[in-house]
Structure formats: C-alpha cells, structure tokens
Design a protein around this motif. Structure first.
Motif, short mmCIF file in Angstrom:
data_model
loop_
_atom_site.label_atom_id
_atom_site.label_comp_id
_atom_site.label_asym_id
_atom_site.label_seq_id
_atom_site.Cartn_x
_atom_site.Cartn_y
_atom_site.Cartn_z
N UNK A 174 0.81 -1.21 0.00
CA UNK A 174 0.00 0.00 0.00
C UNK A 174 0.85 1.27 0.00
N UNK A 175 2.05 1.22 0.56
CA UNK A 175 2.95 2.36 0.44
C UNK A 175 3.28 2.60 -1.02
N UNK B 230 4.50 11.09 6.63
CA UNK B 230 3.10 10.66 6.69
C UNK B 230 2.98 9.23 7.19
N UNK B 231 3.97 8.40 6.86
CA UNK B 231 4.00 7.04 7.38
C UNK B 231 4.16 7.08 8.90
N UNK B 232 5.05 7.96 9.37
CA UNK B 232 5.23 8.12 10.81
C UNK B 232 3.98 8.62 11.49
N UNK B 233 3.25 9.54 10.83
CA UNK B 233 2.00 10.05 11.40
C UNK B 233 1.01 8.92 11.63
N UNK B 234 0.95 7.98 10.69
CA UNK B 234 0.02 6.86 10.83
C UNK B 234 0.40 5.98 12.01
N UNK B 235 1.68 5.69 12.15
CA UNK B 235 2.12 4.81 13.22
C UNK B 235 2.00 5.46 14.60
N UNK B 236 1.97 6.78 14.65
CA UNK B 236 1.90 7.46 15.94
C UNK B 236 0.48 7.85 16.34
N UNK B 237 -0.50 7.54 15.52
CA UNK B 237 -1.89 7.91 15.78
C UNK B 237 -2.58 6.78 16.55
N UNK B 238 -3.06 7.06 17.75
CA UNK B 238 -3.68 6.02 18.57
C UNK B 238 -4.97 5.50 17.93
N UNK B 239 -5.67 6.33 17.16
CA UNK B 239 -6.88 5.87 16.50
C UNK B 239 -6.57 4.86 15.40
N UNK B 240 -5.47 5.07 14.69
CA UNK B 240 -5.05 4.12 13.66
C UNK B 240 -4.81 2.75 14.28
N UNK B 241 -4.14 2.72 15.43
CA UNK B 241 -3.90 1.45 16.12
C UNK B 241 -5.19 0.85 16.64
N UNK B 242 -6.12 1.68 17.05
CA UNK B 242 -7.41 1.17 17.53
C UNK B 242 -8.18 0.48 16.39
N UNK B 243 -8.14 1.08 15.19
CA UNK B 243 -8.77 0.42 14.04
C UNK B 243 -8.12 -0.94 13.80
N UNK B 244 -6.80 -0.98 13.93
CA UNK B 244 -6.07 -2.22 13.69
C UNK B 244 -6.44 -3.29 14.72
N UNK C 115 -7.16 11.13 7.21
CA UNK C 115 -6.94 12.07 6.11
C UNK C 115 -5.44 12.27 5.89
N UNK C 116 -5.10 12.49 4.63
CA UNK C 116 -3.71 12.48 4.19
C UNK C 116 -3.54 11.20 3.41
N UNK C 117 -3.27 11.31 2.11
CA UNK C 117 -3.33 10.12 1.25
C UNK C 117 -2.34 9.03 1.66
N UNK C 118 -1.11 9.41 1.94
CA UNK C 118 -0.12 8.41 2.34
C UNK C 118 -0.46 7.85 3.72
N UNK C 119 -0.87 8.72 4.64
CA UNK C 119 -1.24 8.26 5.98
C UNK C 119 -2.40 7.29 5.90
N UNK C 120 -3.38 7.60 5.06
CA UNK C 120 -4.55 6.73 4.93
C UNK C 120 -4.14 5.37 4.34
N UNK C 121 -3.26 5.39 3.36
CA UNK C 121 -2.81 4.13 2.77
C UNK C 121 -2.14 3.25 3.80
N UNK C 122 -1.28 3.85 4.64
CA UNK C 122 -0.60 3.07 5.67
C UNK C 122 -1.58 2.61 6.74
#
Length: 485
Positions: A69-70, A259-273, A386-393
């Motif tokens: 996806x990256x 943007x990849x780092x933003x995804x990994x540091x977002x607690x909501x992203x981890x919650x979805x996972x 939001x953020x295309x790369x962040x969303x992909x990750x």
C-alpha cells in the motif's frame, strides 16, 4: 448530476472489484474444502501441520501488506511526474522500484494473475514442505488487493459514500464461501480424472478461473480518478471538485515518509487495527473451519460442502442490509457492536446446544455477525484518516495487525482442541469478539470527544487563520475535520 456520476463510477468499480475479492477469498479458503476431500491424507500432512499451513498464509500476507500500500500511495502521487530524482525522499521509493507508470489498472490485475498462478500450484504440491511454501506465496501475492481497492475507493467516493461500497465489495468474501461449497462439491466429483485427486482439481480449476479473469481485468479495472478514461473531462472535474470539498482525496499530494510516521503514531489508527484483530480471529477461523465444524455435526463430506452455502448467503444479505441502515443513519460503531453481539449469540448456541439443528442455526448467526462487523470496520479508517499516504498506511496497518488475529485463530483451532465442535476455541472466539466491542467503544468515545472539542474551538474562532493548504497538510488533525462515528 452527482447521482449519474456515482452510478457510472459504481458500474465501473464495484462489479470487477467484488469479483476479484471473491476470487481472492475463494483461493485462500478453499483449502478447508480440499481438506475434506483428502488433501492432508494424500500429502502426509498431520492435523497440527495443517493448522501451520493455514497460519503461514497470513505470515506472507502481513509481511507484504504495508509495502504494497505504500507503493500504491506513492504511485498515486507520482503518476504525472516525468523524472524521479534520488535526492528527493518523496521520490525515492518509486525510483528504486522503477514503477513510474504503475497504476491500479496494472497493479491490481497483476496481483490477481500472480496469486491465480500460485493457487494452481497448490494443486500440484507433493508434500508438506511444498504446501507450506506455496501458502506463504499465496499470502504474499494476495496482500495488496484489499488495501489497494480500499485506497482506490478513497479517490473516487466521498467519505460518507464509501462504507456502502466497501460492504458490497467485502460481500464477495461471504459469496466466496457460498460458491466455494458448491464448487468443491462439483469439482470433487472429478476425483481420479487425469490421475489427480478431487482436492487437486479444486485448487487447479479455481486458480485457473482466477488467472483467466485477471487477464480480462486489465481492460476493466480503472486507473486513478484524475486520469479515469471512462469519465469525460466534465465528469472528472466534477468528481475531483466533490472530493476536494469533502477530504484530501481530490488533491495531488506528494508522498512523504513523515506521513507514514504520522500513521504509526496515531492512537486511533492502532485502535482500528486492534478492532480488526478481534474480528479477524473469528472471520478466518470460521471461514476456514466451517466445513469441518459442519461435518462434525454428523453430516457426510458432500453434505458438509453444500451446507456451508446457506450461512454464507445469509452473511451476504446481512452485510448489505446492515450497511444500508448504517449509511442511512450515518453510524458505524453501534452497528459493529450489534454485529459482534449477534455473532456471540451464535457461538453460544454452538457451544451450549446439543441438537444439530440449533447448532447449525448458531453457525448462521455467527457467520452473519462476523462478516457484517468486518464489512463495517474495514471502511472506517478509509473514512476517518486524512492524508493520502497516511490513509494508505492506516488501511494496510489495520489489515496487517488484524491478520495476526487470523494467525492466532488458525493455530488455536488445533486438533487437540477439536472436541465438542472446537468448544474451547469457540470460547476464545467469544473473548476476541468482546475485545472488539471494547475497541469499538474506545473509538466511539474518543472520536466523539474530539469532535466536540473541535466544535468548541471553532466556536471560539480558533481556525479563522487556517488556510486551505494548511487544512490539507494537517489532514485529520485539522480543527475543521470531523470524524465519522
């Protein structure tokens, strides 16, 4: 005009993507049907090693999920560039991969062709080691399809329009279970044809079907929205204007590793996972072991193959009905929790009842709840990150962490715990569903609180100096951004 435009996009995207995912799920789960037709006996695979073969698929899937996806995100941001200087971090990945001209029209059918060939190879293996190797390759080649399609949806549809489309697309997984049972029964009758067993023909013919359809898909799968040839220039302009007004999907954004780092540091992203982790355990253990569980109710092999059809058909209708109301009332969390509860009731019937009829009814409830919950949660990060790369990750991370739950499911449903229709693993499945309810509640509460906090800031005029460029750069961190819960 919007209605006509959406119908045109739907006709081009939904049938082909749903078909590809149906084939993907069919080719990963038909090993359960092959097992009933004697695969493990012919290959000398022990019951415990069979579970390992199931788990190895998800290892390959997880390893290649985020890189796929990256790449997809990078392709989108660089399609119109003519050079790829190595001194620019935003262009490094494409420079190394030399995939400047890649787009979904090439990428997704190529993945389909690759796993179709690998799936054919499953019918040609001669021993346990070869089975392990081919299952890893199958996971690796299928890894990019689901997050890739979700990402493509995000550059064609508004946030509020995606969940229904993702549900139709994901419905292919339930239909795969239905068709898989029918196909397995019919193909199993070819036992002995050409000197091959029925289970070998299951892999060969279903893999061949995937390969043939992948060749047709090269002419059907669309490219990125800003270059879509099936839309007129007026339609493309209108589509991109709609996307820009709704999110960042209509903008051209440069890929950035930050943007990849933003995804990994977002607690909501981890919650979805972690939410998908809870549901994934049940989704894959149920889909892979459903023929075995039904056979354990006292039915013959051929009957068990056919009796996998009704629960999967019910799951498909449950997905489409529930997501319709979810979209209508603009709610995700309560429906995901409701789906988990329905599935838990199904597992309780399977565990506590002694009558095969009630246990079979429990299987129906479990399948309907699990597939419906997954169809809702898998579209959630695509709507809220939001953020295309962040969303992909974020989408890829959700699948990767989720599939660790699938590995756990494959290993826990082992032979030593098979008594009483896998009672102990089914109890563990209930625990995973309860964990999913907790994660859904966490997301519901945290996003509601954040939306209210931003409302208060807006009422105080906090965002009056925020430019459109800043809004796009901040993405879901912008005070103007609202989460869909």
């Amino acid at each position: 005009e919007d209605h006509r435009l959406l119908r045109k996009v739907d006709r081009r995207l939904l049938p082909v993507f749903t078909l590809l995912y149906l084939l993907s799920f069919l080719d990963r789960s038909n090993i359960g049907n092959a097992k009933l037709d004697g695969m493990t006996t012919d290959l000398g695979v022990s019951a415990a090693s069979y579970n390992t073969a199931l788990a190895i698929y998800f290892v390959g899937y997880i390893v290649f999920e985020i890189p796929a996806n990256v790449c997809a995100a990078n392709f989108n941001s660089l399609l119109q560039l003519t050079s790829f200087p190595l001194d620019n971090e935003s262009n490094l990945l494409s420079s190394l991969c030399r995939l400047k001209n890649c787009n979904p029209q090439v990428w997704l059918p190529s993945l389909t062709l690759a796993w179709g060939i690998v799936s054919i190879g499953q019918g040609l293996v001669k021993n346990q080691a070869e089975l392990f190797g081919i299952r890893f390759l199958l996971g690796a080649t299928e890894a990019g399809l689901f997050p890739g399609v979700i990402y493509v949806f995000s550059v064609y549809y508004l946030r509020r329009e995606r969940s229904w489309r993702v549900a139709i697309f994901f419905g292919g997984s339930a239909l795969a279970g239905a068709f898989g049972g029918i196909f397995a029964y019919c193909i199993g009758l070819m036992n002995g044809v050409g000197g091959k067993s029925g289970w070998q023909w299951i892999f060969i013919l279903e893999g061949l079907l995937t390969a043939v359809i992948s060749l047709i898909a090269y002419f059907i799968v669309p490219t990125w929205s800003h270059k879509a040839k099936f839309l007129s220039e007026t339609e493309k302009t209108r589509l991109l204007d709609r996307l820009r007004a709704d999110s960042d999907a209509g903008t051209d954004q440069t890929f950035k590793w930050s943007s990849v780092g933003d995804a990994f540091s977002d607690h909501l992203v981890w919650a979805y996972a972690f939410l998908f982790h809870g549901f994934s355990f049940v989704l894959y253990s149920l889909s892979l072991f459903l023929p075995t569980i039904i056979a354990g109710l006292g039915f013959e092999t051929w009957q068990a193959q056919l009796m996998t059809v009704p629960p999967n058909v019910l799951a498909s209708f449950s997905i489409w009905t529930t997501v319709y109301f979810s979209s209508k009332y603009n709610a995700r969390a309560p429906f995901i929790i409701g789906a988990a509860i329905v599935s838990i009731i199904g597992y309780i019937l399977l565990i506590t009842c002694t009558k095969p009829g009630l246990q079979y009814f429990g299987v129906h409830l479990a399948a309907a709840g699990v597939y419906t919950g997954n169809s809702l949660l898998l579209s959630w990060p695509g709507e809220n990150v939001s953020g295309q790369a962040k969303r992909a990750v974020a989408v890829a991370l959700q699948i990767s962490v989720g599939d660790i739950g699938a590995i756990a499911g494959c290993l826990i449903y082992r032979p030593t715990l098979a008594s009483h229709l896998y009672r102990t693993p089914n109890l563990i499945a209930i625990g995973y569903l309860l964990f999913a309810i907790v994660m859904t509640t966490y997301l519901w509460v945290m996003m509601s609180m954040e939306n209210k906090r931003r409302d208060r800031l807006l009422s105080k005029g906090e965002s009056k100096d925020e430019t459109e460029e800043e809004r796009i750069r901040l993405g879901d961190r912008s005070v103007r951004y609202r989460y869909r819960i």
